[in-house]
Write a protein that holds these residues in place. Structure first.
Motif, PDB file in Angstrom:
ATOM      1  N   VAL A 133       8.083   2.644   3.553  1.00 61.60           N
ATOM      2  CA  VAL A 133       7.846   1.195   3.508  1.00 61.60           C
ATOM      3  C   VAL A 133       8.460   0.690   2.210  1.00 61.60           C
ATOM      4  O   VAL A 133       7.902   0.887   1.137  1.00 61.60           O
ATOM      5  CB  VAL A 133       6.331   0.864   3.551  1.00 61.60           C
ATOM      6  CG1 VAL A 133       6.127  -0.639   3.507  1.00 61.60           C
ATOM      7  CG2 VAL A 133       5.679   1.473   4.774  1.00 61.60           C
ATOM      8  N   THR A 134       9.616   0.045   2.315  1.00 63.77           N
ATOM      9  CA  THR A 134      10.317  -0.404   1.125  1.00 63.77           C
ATOM     10  C   THR A 134      10.220  -1.910   0.971  1.00 63.77           C
ATOM     11  O   THR A 134       9.793  -2.605   1.875  1.00 63.77           O
ATOM     12  CB  THR A 134      11.802  -0.002   1.171  1.00 63.77           C
ATOM     13  OG1 THR A 134      12.397  -0.615   2.318  1.00 63.77           O
ATOM     14  CG2 THR A 134      11.969   1.497   1.269  1.00 63.77           C
ATOM     15  N   MET A 135      10.625  -2.384  -0.171  1.00 67.90           N
ATOM     16  CA  MET A 135      10.603  -3.815  -0.441  1.00 67.90           C
ATOM     17  C   MET A 135      11.860  -4.172  -1.208  1.00 67.90           C
ATOM     18  O   MET A 135      12.224  -3.495  -2.166  1.00 67.90           O
ATOM     19  CB  MET A 135       9.364  -4.183  -1.250  1.00 67.90           C
ATOM     20  CG  MET A 135       9.214  -5.652  -1.484  1.00 67.90           C
ATOM     21  SD  MET A 135       7.562  -5.997  -2.118  1.00 67.90           S
ATOM     22  CE  MET A 135       7.703  -7.736  -2.394  1.00 67.90           C
ATOM     23  N   VAL A 136      12.534  -5.226  -0.769  1.00 65.13           N
ATOM     24  CA  VAL A 136      13.705  -5.739  -1.467  1.00 65.13           C
ATOM     25  C   VAL A 136      13.281  -7.044  -2.113  1.00 65.13           C
ATOM     26  O   VAL A 136      12.784  -7.948  -1.436  1.00 65.13           O
ATOM     27  CB  VAL A 136      14.882  -5.973  -0.496  1.00 65.13           C
ATOM     28  CG1 VAL A 136      16.068  -6.577  -1.223  1.00 65.13           C
ATOM     29  CG2 VAL A 136      15.257  -4.670   0.186  1.00 65.13           C
ATOM     30  N   ARG A 176      -8.339  -3.045   4.793  1.00 66.76           N
ATOM     31  CA  ARG A 176      -7.682  -1.812   5.215  1.00 66.76           C
ATOM     32  C   ARG A 176      -6.269  -2.107   5.696  1.00 66.76           C
ATOM     33  O   ARG A 176      -6.022  -3.082   6.396  1.00 66.76           O
ATOM     34  CB  ARG A 176      -8.496  -1.191   6.346  1.00 66.76           C
ATOM     35  CG  ARG A 176      -8.011   0.138   6.800  1.00 66.76           C
ATOM     36  CD  ARG A 176      -9.022   0.769   7.756  1.00 66.76           C
ATOM     37  NE  ARG A 176      -8.572   2.098   8.095  1.00 66.76           N
ATOM     38  CZ  ARG A 176      -8.492   2.559   9.328  1.00 66.76           C
ATOM     39  NH1 ARG A 176      -8.879   1.815  10.332  1.00 66.76           N
ATOM     40  NH2 ARG A 176      -8.066   3.774   9.562  1.00 66.76           N
ATOM     41  N   ILE A 177      -5.334  -1.226   5.325  1.00 67.70           N
ATOM     42  CA  ILE A 177      -3.961  -1.279   5.827  1.00 67.70           C
ATOM     43  C   ILE A 177      -3.638   0.108   6.362  1.00 67.70           C
ATOM     44  O   ILE A 177      -3.861   1.114   5.676  1.00 67.70           O
ATOM     45  CB  ILE A 177      -2.953  -1.648   4.725  1.00 67.70           C
ATOM     46  CG1 ILE A 177      -3.331  -2.952   4.045  1.00 67.70           C
ATOM     47  CG2 ILE A 177      -1.550  -1.739   5.312  1.00 67.70           C
ATOM     48  CD1 ILE A 177      -2.480  -3.280   2.832  1.00 67.70           C
ATOM     49  N   THR A 178      -3.135   0.160   7.603  1.00 67.60           N
ATOM     50  CA  THR A 178      -2.760   1.443   8.177  1.00 67.60           C
ATOM     51  C   THR A 178      -1.277   1.460   8.521  1.00 67.60           C
ATOM     52  O   THR A 178      -0.693   0.428   8.847  1.00 67.60           O
ATOM     53  CB  THR A 178      -3.571   1.756   9.456  1.00 67.60           C
ATOM     54  OG1 THR A 178      -3.358   0.721  10.416  1.00 67.60           O
ATOM     55  CG2 THR A 178      -5.053   1.886   9.153  1.00 67.60           C
ATOM     56  N   LEU A 179      -0.683   2.629   8.438  1.00 65.73           N
ATOM     57  CA  LEU A 179       0.703   2.867   8.839  1.00 65.73           C
ATOM     58  C   LEU A 179       0.673   3.966   9.879  1.00 65.73           C
ATOM     59  O   LEU A 179       0.227   5.085   9.587  1.00 65.73           O
ATOM     60  CB  LEU A 179       1.554   3.285   7.636  1.00 65.73           C
ATOM     61  CG  LEU A 179       2.996   3.711   7.938  1.00 65.73           C
ATOM     62  CD1 LEU A 179       3.789   2.561   8.553  1.00 65.73           C
ATOM     63  CD2 LEU A 179       3.682   4.215   6.682  1.00 65.73           C
ATOM     64  N   THR A 238       4.563   7.771  -3.430  1.00 62.24           N
ATOM     65  CA  THR A 238       6.014   7.947  -3.374  1.00 62.24           C
ATOM     66  C   THR A 238       6.475   8.201  -1.942  1.00 62.24           C
ATOM     67  O   THR A 238       7.483   7.641  -1.496  1.00 62.24           O
ATOM     68  CB  THR A 238       6.463   9.099  -4.289  1.00 62.24           C
ATOM     69  OG1 THR A 238       5.997   8.831  -5.616  1.00 62.24           O
ATOM     70  CG2 THR A 238       7.970   9.241  -4.316  1.00 62.24           C
ATOM     71  N   ALA A 239       5.746   9.010  -1.196  1.00 61.75           N
ATOM     72  CA  ALA A 239       6.087   9.268   0.210  1.00 61.75           C
ATOM     73  C   ALA A 239       5.957   7.980   1.031  1.00 61.75           C
ATOM     74  O   ALA A 239       6.794   7.702   1.893  1.00 61.75           O
ATOM     75  CB  ALA A 239       5.187  10.358   0.779  1.00 61.75           C
ATOM     76  N   LEU A 291       0.813 -10.020  -0.623  1.00 58.79           N
ATOM     77  CA  LEU A 291       0.580  -9.329   0.647  1.00 58.79           C
ATOM     78  C   LEU A 291       1.662  -8.292   0.893  1.00 58.79           C
ATOM     79  O   LEU A 291       1.361  -7.141   1.225  1.00 58.79           O
ATOM     80  CB  LEU A 291       0.527 -10.342   1.800  1.00 58.79           C
ATOM     81  CG  LEU A 291       0.398  -9.757   3.200  1.00 58.79           C
ATOM     82  CD1 LEU A 291      -0.920  -9.004   3.346  1.00 58.79           C
ATOM     83  CD2 LEU A 291       0.494 -10.846   4.243  1.00 58.79           C
ATOM     84  N   LEU A 292       2.919  -8.659   0.701  1.00 61.12           N
ATOM     85  CA  LEU A 292       4.015  -7.710   0.910  1.00 61.12           C
ATOM     86  C   LEU A 292       3.929  -6.524  -0.048  1.00 61.12           C
ATOM     87  O   LEU A 292       4.162  -5.385   0.343  1.00 61.12           O
ATOM     88  CB  LEU A 292       5.365  -8.418   0.750  1.00 61.12           C
ATOM     89  CG  LEU A 292       5.744  -9.385   1.863  1.00 61.12           C
ATOM     90  CD1 LEU A 292       7.045 -10.105   1.527  1.00 61.12           C
ATOM     91  CD2 LEU A 292       5.853  -8.687   3.194  1.00 61.12           C
ATOM     92  N   ARG A 293       3.586  -6.792  -1.300  1.00 63.64           N
ATOM     93  CA  ARG A 293       3.465  -5.715  -2.293  1.00 63.64           C
ATOM     94  C   ARG A 293       2.348  -4.736  -1.933  1.00 63.64           C
ATOM     95  O   ARG A 293       2.421  -3.556  -2.260  1.00 63.64           O
ATOM     96  CB  ARG A 293       3.221  -6.290  -3.688  1.00 63.64           C
ATOM     97  CG  ARG A 293       4.442  -6.965  -4.285  1.00 63.64           C
ATOM     98  CD  ARG A 293       4.101  -7.678  -5.589  1.00 63.64           C
ATOM     99  NE  ARG A 293       3.483  -6.811  -6.570  1.00 63.64           N
ATOM    100  CZ  ARG A 293       4.127  -6.125  -7.510  1.00 63.64           C
ATOM    101  NH1 ARG A 293       5.429  -6.235  -7.602  1.00 63.64           N
ATOM    102  NH2 ARG A 293       3.479  -5.356  -8.353  1.00 63.64           N
ATOM    103  N   SER A 294       1.342  -5.209  -1.238  1.00 61.09           N
ATOM    104  CA  SER A 294       0.237  -4.332  -0.862  1.00 61.09           C
ATOM    105  C   SER A 294       0.621  -3.360   0.246  1.00 61.09           C
ATOM    106  O   SER A 294      -0.019  -2.315   0.409  1.00 61.09           O
ATOM    107  CB  SER A 294      -0.980  -5.158  -0.431  1.00 61.09           C
ATOM    108  OG  SER A 294      -0.729  -5.815   0.799  1.00 61.09           O
ATOM    109  N   LEU A 295       1.687  -3.666   1.012  1.00 54.46           N
ATOM    110  CA  LEU A 295       2.073  -2.822   2.141  1.00 54.46           C
ATOM    111  C   LEU A 295       2.630  -1.470   1.704  1.00 54.46           C
ATOM    112  O   LEU A 295       2.680  -0.544   2.506  1.00 54.46           O
ATOM    113  CB  LEU A 295       3.086  -3.550   3.030  1.00 54.46           C
ATOM    114  CG  LEU A 295       2.598  -4.842   3.669  1.00 54.46           C
ATOM    115  CD1 LEU A 295       3.685  -5.446   4.544  1.00 54.46           C
ATOM    116  CD2 LEU A 295       1.309  -4.637   4.450  1.00 54.46           C
TER     117      LEU A 295
END
Length: 157
Positions: A136-139, A116-119, A130-131, A97-101
Motif C-alpha cells: 500500500v503505497t502513497m504518492v 479498524r482497517i483491514t487489507l 515495511t511489508a 485518512l490516506l496516510r492511515s492506510l
C-alpha cells in the motif's frame, strides 16, 4: 473509390428519446450507438459486470492529533479495480485518512487512531509496517519527507 474521411455520426436526443444518425449509416452502426447510449445511461450490462474483490475495509475510523479530531468515524470499502476519489475542502482529513492506510500516521507522535482497517481481511496492526508499505503505497502531491534525515528518507525507499 472515394477515400474522403467522414466525421463520426452526430447523436441527438430529442423529446421522444430516439437516436438520430446522419444518413448513410448502417443499421448495425445505429444499434451499436444505441447500445452505447444505454450503457452510458443505465450502466454496464449485467452479463459484462465483473465481480469486484474487496481489498481494504475501513470501519469506524477516527483519527485525532492531540485534542484536534481530523477524521471522525469513517467506514468505507475499497474494492479492486474501482476508482475511488476523496473530495473535500482543505483540512477536512483526506490526507490523514490516506496516510492511515499504510500506517504513516504512526510516524506522528500526537496522532491517535481508533477503529479498524483491514487489507485482504487482515488487520493492518498485525502487519509489519515495511511489508505493508510495499503493498500500500502513497504518492504525495508535495514533497513530504519522513521525520528523519535526508539520507534516511532517500535510503528508506
Amino acid at each position: 473509390m472515394d477515400l474522403t474521411l467522414q466525421p463520426p455520426p452526430v447523436r441527438q436526443l430529442d423529446g421522444s428519446s430516439t437516436l438520430t444518425v446522419r444518413p448513410g449509416r448502417s443499421n448495425a452502426h445505429v444499434h451499436a450507438l444505441e447500445a452505447l447510449e444505454r450503457e452510458l445511461i443505465f450502466g454496464t450490462p449485467e452479463h459484462a459486470v465483473v465481480p469486484t474483490l474487496e481489498r481494504m475495509r475501513i470501519e469506524q475510523l477516527s483519527i485525532s492529533y492531540g485534542d484536534k479530531p481530523a477524521v471522525k468515524s469513517v467506514s468505507l470499502p475499497v474494492r479492486q479495480g474501482e476508482v475511488l476519489a476523496l473530495i473535500g475542502p482543505s483540512g477536512c482529513g483526506k490526507t490523514t485518512l490516506l496516510r492511515s492506510l499504510n500506517r504513516l500516521t504512526e510516524l506522528t507522535r500526537s496522532a491517535r487512531l481508533s477503529g479498524r482497517i483491514t487489507l485482504d481481511g487482515v488487520d493492518l496492526t498485525e502487519l509489519e509496517p515495511t511489508a505493508l508499505r510495499r503493498r500500500v503505497t502513497m504518492v504525495f502531491q508535495q514533497p513530504n519527507p519522513f521525520p528523519m534525515s535526508i539520507f534516511d528518507n532517500v535510503a528508506y525507499v
